[in-house]
Design an enzyme around this catalytic site. Sequence first.
Site, mmCIF file in Angstrom:
data_model
loop_
_atom_site.group_PDB
_atom_site.id
_atom_site.type_symbol
_atom_site.label_atom_id
_atom_site.label_comp_id
_atom_site.label_asym_id
_atom_site.label_seq_id
_atom_site.Cartn_x
_atom_site.Cartn_y
_atom_site.Cartn_z
ATOM 1 N N ALA A 262 -3.694 4.531 4.165
ATOM 2 C CA ALA A 262 -4.777 3.940 3.373
ATOM 3 C C ALA A 262 -5.410 2.804 4.142
ATOM 4 C CB ALA A 262 -4.239 3.422 2.045
ATOM 5 N N ASP A 263 -6.699 2.621 3.919
ATOM 6 C CA ASP A 263 -7.406 1.460 4.429
ATOM 7 C C ASP A 263 -7.684 0.453 3.329
ATOM 8 O OD1 ASP A 263 -8.536 1.898 7.455
ATOM 9 O OD2 ASP A 263 -8.159 3.788 6.423
#
Length: 401
Positions: A262-263
């Site tokens: 995830a960012d």
Amino acid sequence: MAPEGSPSSLQAIRYTRGSLQLLDQRLLPFQTAYLDVPDVKAAWTQIRDMVVRGAPAIGCTGALAMAVELQTHKGAGTEFSSVKEATDYINSTLDYLVTSRPTAVNLADAANKLKAAAALAAAADAATPSSVCSAVMDAAEAYFVEDIASNKAMGATGAAALLAAAHARGRGVGGKLRVLTHCNTGSLATAGYGTALGVIRALHEQGTLEHAFCTETRPYNQGARLTAFELAHDQLPATLICDSAAAALMASGQVDAVVVGADRVVANGDTANKIGTKSLSISAAHFNIPFFIAAPTTTLDPHLPSGDHIVIEQRTHEEVTHFRGIRVAAEGVNVWNPSFDVAPCGLIEGIITERGMIPKTKDGVFQVSSRERGKGGGREDGLLNSLWDENTEREYGTRVG
């Protein structure tokens, strides 16, 4: 300086006080070369140009670049005439760094932690510019070292969660899992070990990984160039597939679970990650395959209520129209090249962090709050269990802490 446990041959970041080098991941897997990062401006450019990529590695790079800037260009604080001048410079420089990649929240998290360290040092009795800069450099180095411990904790929690979810659906070959991942979330995207790829490494280490599948991850090919490189390096049983083959692979019965990185994870659990993640979450839901996110708490952003509020970065057209500098697309065609998309919370089985699984309500919404991120410039041991509720423990059967 390398975090303990990070494979030296896959070390994305090399650091000693006053010196920072980044492995140029644009050249992998054909060439291994490190670029010097002499100051914050160079770090900004190299983050933007994807010399370094992966949200945790970007956060570490920003923090360490600030430390290098202070040590080598500001005399570890001796170049400042006052505490205020030092803190103002630190804060404005960190704000500038954050503009290099707007979607990945880890960089902003690192900046906020360093700002907090500066403010705390500045408020101390007999504070000096040197004491403020020293505190910031120490905080940057601690941020780097803590990342590997965070990843290993995620690996342990994630392995247990994937096994429980897959087995509950009758999936798994002799107790072992076939796991699909997307983009690169390993040693090259972090200080070492990895987030989603760290979960796969943990499964392999405990003898419960049957096979790993990685997507090529167009258009920048992080999966083909980087994840495949890491899997081959570690001698894990692995297969590379085209992005467009993922649904067919699931339909063929060869995938027991999906785990991606995830960012940015927002308050309801909506997750921004590399473009193509949304498609995987939809396909996994269709085939009743558990879909997991592996993300350090530094990637959580409880201030945004949903994925609709995430700013999605648009990348250069040449990533799509060209291959290694040669045009492969027709002249005159328009290009839409978002770097990320958002997997909706309702399609996510679980969000794995170094502190455990984030609680999920019965209506499919996650409970991401400011508690999970810690306070100021560091993590607090008392918060390690704050993500874990009794329902989660019953479902996944393990926790970190």
